[in-house]
Design a protein around this motif. Sequence first.
Motif, PDB file in Angstrom:
ATOM      1  N   LEU A  36      14.383   3.199  72.772  1.00 16.37           N
ATOM      2  CA  LEU A  36      13.842   2.332  71.731  1.00 16.37           C
ATOM      3  C   LEU A  36      14.965   1.729  70.902  1.00 16.37           C
ATOM      4  O   LEU A  36      14.899   0.568  70.496  1.00 16.37           O
ATOM      5  N   HIS A  63      12.604   2.804  61.804  1.00 14.36           N
ATOM      6  CA  HIS A  63      11.194   2.699  62.186  1.00 14.36           C
ATOM      7  C   HIS A  63      10.318   3.448  61.188  1.00 14.36           C
ATOM      8  O   HIS A  63      10.688   4.512  60.679  1.00 14.36           O
ATOM      9  N   CYS A  65       6.186   4.854  60.205  1.00 19.20           N
ATOM     10  CA  CYS A  65       4.874   5.205  60.733  1.00 19.20           C
ATOM     11  C   CYS A  65       4.101   5.971  59.653  1.00 19.20           C
ATOM     12  O   CYS A  65       4.619   6.243  58.570  1.00 19.20           O
ATOM     13  N   GLN A  76       3.948   0.122  68.263  1.00 21.80           N
ATOM     14  CA  GLN A  76       4.947  -0.006  69.324  1.00 21.80           C
ATOM     15  C   GLN A  76       4.973  -1.456  69.785  1.00 21.80           C
ATOM     16  O   GLN A  76       4.001  -2.202  69.567  1.00 21.80           O
ATOM     17  N   THR A  78       6.368  -3.949  73.220  1.00 24.62           N
ATOM     18  CA  THR A  78       6.939  -4.013  74.566  1.00 24.62           C
ATOM     19  C   THR A  78       7.242  -5.468  74.909  1.00 24.62           C
ATOM     20  O   THR A  78       6.418  -6.352  74.671  1.00 24.62           O
ATOM     21  N   ASP A  89       0.046   3.366  68.963  1.00 26.90           N
ATOM     22  CA  ASP A  89       0.412   4.602  69.641  1.00 26.90           C
ATOM     23  C   ASP A  89       0.353   5.753  68.636  1.00 26.90           C
ATOM     24  O   ASP A  89       0.621   5.566  67.443  1.00 26.90           O
ATOM     25  N   CYS A 136       6.489  -2.801  62.017  1.00 28.37           N
ATOM     26  CA  CYS A 136       5.966  -1.459  61.780  1.00 28.37           C
ATOM     27  C   CYS A 136       5.608  -1.230  60.314  1.00 28.37           C
ATOM     28  O   CYS A 136       4.675  -0.470  60.009  1.00 28.37           O
TER      29      CYS A 136
END
Length: 231
Positions: A36, A63, A65, A76, A78, A89, A136
């Motif tokens: 990541l 990051h 959360c 997340q 991609t 996630d 995020c």
Amino acid sequence: MGRHFPNVSRVPAGEPNINDAPRKVYIASRFVGGKLGAWTLGLIADLISSGHYLGSMPSPNYHWCVLVGDYYHQLQATKQDGKHWNWYDNNVKDWTDKWELYEVGETRFNDNAIASAGIQAIQDMDEVYKLVDNNCQKFTLKLLDIICADGRKKVYTSYSRHQLKAGFIPGELLDESNPDEKVEVEVAYVEDGAAHIDLLDKAFELMDEKTPTLAEDEKVKEIEKERNAEK
């Protein structure tokens, strides 16, 4: 049209409950490493190469959360077709990941209800990841907004029973003329607006304070130095 990548939940199957015993809610941050970390550095390199001014942007190397009980809940992203696509996630917390925790409030949502709220939060966001305003931090605030709602009320809704069993749903007051199409459910809402805004403001200020800008990030300075040397 569906989203590019499916959401992933590792919470064992069970009934969502928005009236569970109160639990502390934390926002958590860590420096991103491994695969990541390579992804975030690649994203930064792409932006630098495209000539964007990055100085005041939050570093994606840090990051954020939401953590409640044994699970953390996060955005997340991609990469595919030149864009980074957001998805939800969750996973069991692992203290070897070196999370820094900051308590911000409490929730009565159980793990299944939080997972459903996480899906709702990600679906309310633009699917394309954006460094400044679709990241995020934004997901973290959206999820807090749902699970820290302090009021409960009964409403009628036209959501299907399948959707109701999926977890948290927004209340929808409907026409009484079609009773067979509705069911009564209990939903969360914000009862103390001032306290709720204070909670979200506190979380935002913590993330802003604890996340260095790209101008302050040493890894970014290394990338910029390499790009300048190539010119």
